[in-house]
Motif scaffolding. Structure first.
Motif: not given
Ligand code: IPT
Length: 271
Positions: A136, A185, A213
């Motif tokens: 990201r 996030n 998210d």
């Molecule tokens: C990713 C979420 O976007 C982030 O908020 C956090 O919870 C993370 O997971 C934890 O590893 S989503 C993931 C499927 C890339």
């Protein structure tokens, strides 16, 4: 059949919603899910979690732990002949996976802010040991460079609202402030909103905030959070469907990987 899920910290909203979606779909199809939680982002912890699932005689393994490609290959080796599906790896990796496109998600947030006229944009990343946090971040940087811009500043959090709060207190205090912040996030964005409120920085008038998210509470933040949605119900359903297909038809060529789209959810934290 019994499915194994190795998951990263379930105290975080996104992985817990993912696990819930996986359980729901497996229950509908009449399968059990055993969950093993990985406490940190180290490879050996992930391998231990996978071995724990194997010891419980699962028939297939879903891995929602952030893994760089080499590490994911190693974890796959631990699984021998069991079917394995990864949920948090690099889309470029040659691994069976169901992922949301991190490039698309990063660009949707950035393009939205640019279209509103923002040029002083701060970045708040997740922990860079996490592959999706890194992707990201790289997506934002690529997008900024394409527009001949640089980040106003870059902060690295750990996905928690506490980290978003602490980092935003420092970022928003000095006289020079960004006009917008892209946050990796929604939990960290929640912390940013609290810090802004505490410092009297109004959202969205003085600061625009974009999360990532769209977990279930994000529409009820104050103000309701503009964010990049990842449909965890969909990815949970699809990952169970594919795993079950592989288990029921082991002779067929296994289903391919799936790259899911992200969606910009426009709410009230940007202007
Ligand atoms: C990713 C979420 O976007 C982030 O908020 C956090 O919870 C993370 O997971 C934890 O590893 S989503 C993931 C499927 C890339």
């Amino acid at each position: 059949f019994t499915l194994g899920l190795a998951s990263t910290n379930l105290a975080l909203n996104a992985p817990s919603q993912g696990a819930s979606a996986i359980k729901t779909r497996a229950n509908q199809l009449g399968y059990h899910v055993v969950i093993s939680m990985v406490e940190d982002l180290q490879l050996k912890s992930c391998r231990a979690a996978v071995n724990e699932l194997i010891a419980q005689r699962v028939d297939g393994i879903l891995i929602n732990v952030p893994l760089e490609t080499d590490n994911a290959q190693q974890v796959k080796q631990c699984c021998g002949n069991l079917p394995v599906l990864f949920l948090d790896v690099d889309p470029q990796a040659n691994l069976l996976s169901i992922l949301f496109d991190p490039q698309e998600g990063a660009m949707q947030g950035l393009e939205h802010l640019l279209a509103l006229g923002h040029r002083q944009i701060a970045l708040l990343t997740g922990p860079l040991e996490s592959v999706s946090a890194r992707l990201r971040y790289e997506g934002w940087l690529t997008g900024l460079t394409a527009h001949q811009l640089e980040a106003f500043s870059v902060l690295h959090g750990d996905w928690s609202s506490a980290s978003g709060y602490q980092l935003a207190l420092n970022l928003l205090n000095p006289p020079q402030r960004p006009t917008a912040i892209l946050v990796a996030n929604d939990q960290m964005a929640l912390g940013v909103l609290r810090a802004a409120h505490q410092l009297g920085v109004t959202v969205p008038q003085q600061l625009s905030v974009v999360g990532y998210d769209d977990t279930e509470d994000s529409a009820y933040f104050q103000p309701p959070l503009t964010t990049i949605a990842q449909d965890f119900r969909l990815s949970g359903r699809e990952s169970v469907n594919r795993m079950v297909q592989m288990l029921q038809h082991p002779q067929q060529t296994s289903p391919g990987s799936l790259l899911l789209n992200t969606t910009l959810m426009l709410r009230q934290t940007t202007s």
